[in-house]
Design a protein around this motif. Sequence first.
Motif, PDB file in Angstrom:
ATOM      1  N   PRO A  11       8.715  -0.374  -5.647  1.00 30.66           N
ATOM      2  CA  PRO A  11       7.549  -1.252  -4.719  1.00 30.66           C
ATOM      3  C   PRO A  11       6.055  -2.131  -5.526  1.00 30.66           C
ATOM      4  O   PRO A  11       4.519  -1.244  -5.473  1.00 30.66           O
ATOM      5  CB  PRO A  11       7.029  -0.190  -3.613  1.00 30.66           C
ATOM      6  N   ASN A  12       6.588  -2.321  -6.602  1.00 30.67           N
ATOM      7  CA  ASN A  12       5.250  -3.373  -7.790  1.00 30.67           C
ATOM      8  C   ASN A  12       4.023  -3.371  -6.926  1.00 30.67           C
ATOM      9  O   ASN A  12       3.151  -3.988  -7.275  1.00 30.67           O
ATOM     10  CB  ASN A  12       6.342  -4.412  -8.479  1.00 30.67           C
ATOM     11  N   TRP A  13       4.806  -4.318  -5.559  1.00 33.16           N
ATOM     12  CA  TRP A  13       3.365  -5.344  -5.066  1.00 33.16           C
ATOM     13  C   TRP A  13       2.390  -4.038  -4.214  1.00 33.16           C
ATOM     14  O   TRP A  13       1.045  -4.509  -3.866  1.00 33.16           O
ATOM     15  CB  TRP A  13       4.617  -5.572  -3.046  1.00 33.16           C
ATOM     16  N   LEU A  14       2.690  -3.502  -4.266  1.00 32.89           N
ATOM     17  CA  LEU A  14       2.243  -1.839  -3.758  1.00 32.89           C
ATOM     18  C   LEU A  14      -0.073  -2.053  -4.205  1.00 32.89           C
ATOM     19  O   LEU A  14      -0.834  -1.853  -4.053  1.00 32.89           O
ATOM     20  CB  LEU A  14       2.422  -0.533  -3.612  1.00 32.89           C
ATOM     21  N   GLU A  15       0.694  -2.474  -5.694  1.00 28.41           N
ATOM     22  CA  GLU A  15      -0.413  -2.778  -6.618  1.00 28.41           C
ATOM     23  C   GLU A  15      -1.246  -3.893  -5.995  1.00 28.41           C
ATOM     24  O   GLU A  15      -2.631  -3.415  -6.446  1.00 28.41           O
ATOM     25  CB  GLU A  15       0.133  -2.725  -8.072  1.00 28.41           C
ATOM     26  N   HIS A  16      -1.417  -4.309  -5.187  1.00 31.34           N
ATOM     27  CA  HIS A  16      -2.570  -5.689  -5.018  1.00 31.34           C
ATOM     28  C   HIS A  16      -2.861  -5.119  -3.640  1.00 31.34           C
ATOM     29  O   HIS A  16      -4.033  -5.389  -3.211  1.00 31.34           O
ATOM     30  CB  HIS A  16      -1.409  -6.718  -3.903  1.00 31.34           C
TER      31      HIS A  16
END
Length: 267
Positions: free
Chosen positions: A66-71
């Motif tokens: 879930p790399n998109w969590l960084e946004h």
Amino acid sequence: MLTFIGLGLFDEKDISLKGLEAIARANRVYAEFYTSRLMGTTLEKMEGLYNKKITVLTREEVEQYPNWLEHAINEDVVFLTGGDTMVSTTHVDLRLRAMEMGITTKLVHGSSISSAVCGLTGLQNYRFGKAVTVPHPYTSSRGKTVISETPYDTVLQNLEHGLHTLVFLDIDKEKGYMTVNQALDLLLQVEAKRSTNILQDRIAVGIARAGSDFPAVAADHIQRLKNFDFGAPLHIMIIPADTHFVEAESLVKLAHAPKSILEVHNQ
């Protein structure tokens, strides 16, 4: 900020006003539709009503990477799911990961199938025990077809305690949406393997397209119900324990159950 929004049961219009407001404020909108999905709409209709581009995530992008969590560390991010948010363990895990990253999280609840089935059938919500999912059979390394016996065991345990069982039906990318008919057949196969006769004469309830204008709701003895045509997905099922007289009357009037179930209460 990461806001989890439950979309409700059937189409893009089931979302709450609070959910729409959160989407309007969001910089990014993500969704997953592998745990559940809205069968009465399309991604295009959702984007049209919500006025936002929606990025649909794969199971791997939600559960493993879930790399998109960084946004969400510096932006307002929304994560959409069918039904009510946080019902799936996957979503709870995702929230915990976000919190570990220092991300503030918020929940916007939606209508849930767990409560909707009570309204559709008249079965009382406090009489439900542990829910279970019937998975599609799989082929073992030895080439043998394997049917999970866990759902059967869960139903029996609930019956022993006088509790109804809510039975979720598998959604598989390759095998498709499991039907009530398939699930009943799998449960009966387990029963035949064990040479028992507990479920065959019991009443079961099948529900299709909950949340739509014309949901299908039918109750009958399992041997007959497995031949009922529930139509298009999504399907879900209930194996009731012995019913209270109000529940029995509700199943007759709301789900066309055989009137013989009332005789128990009239004796």
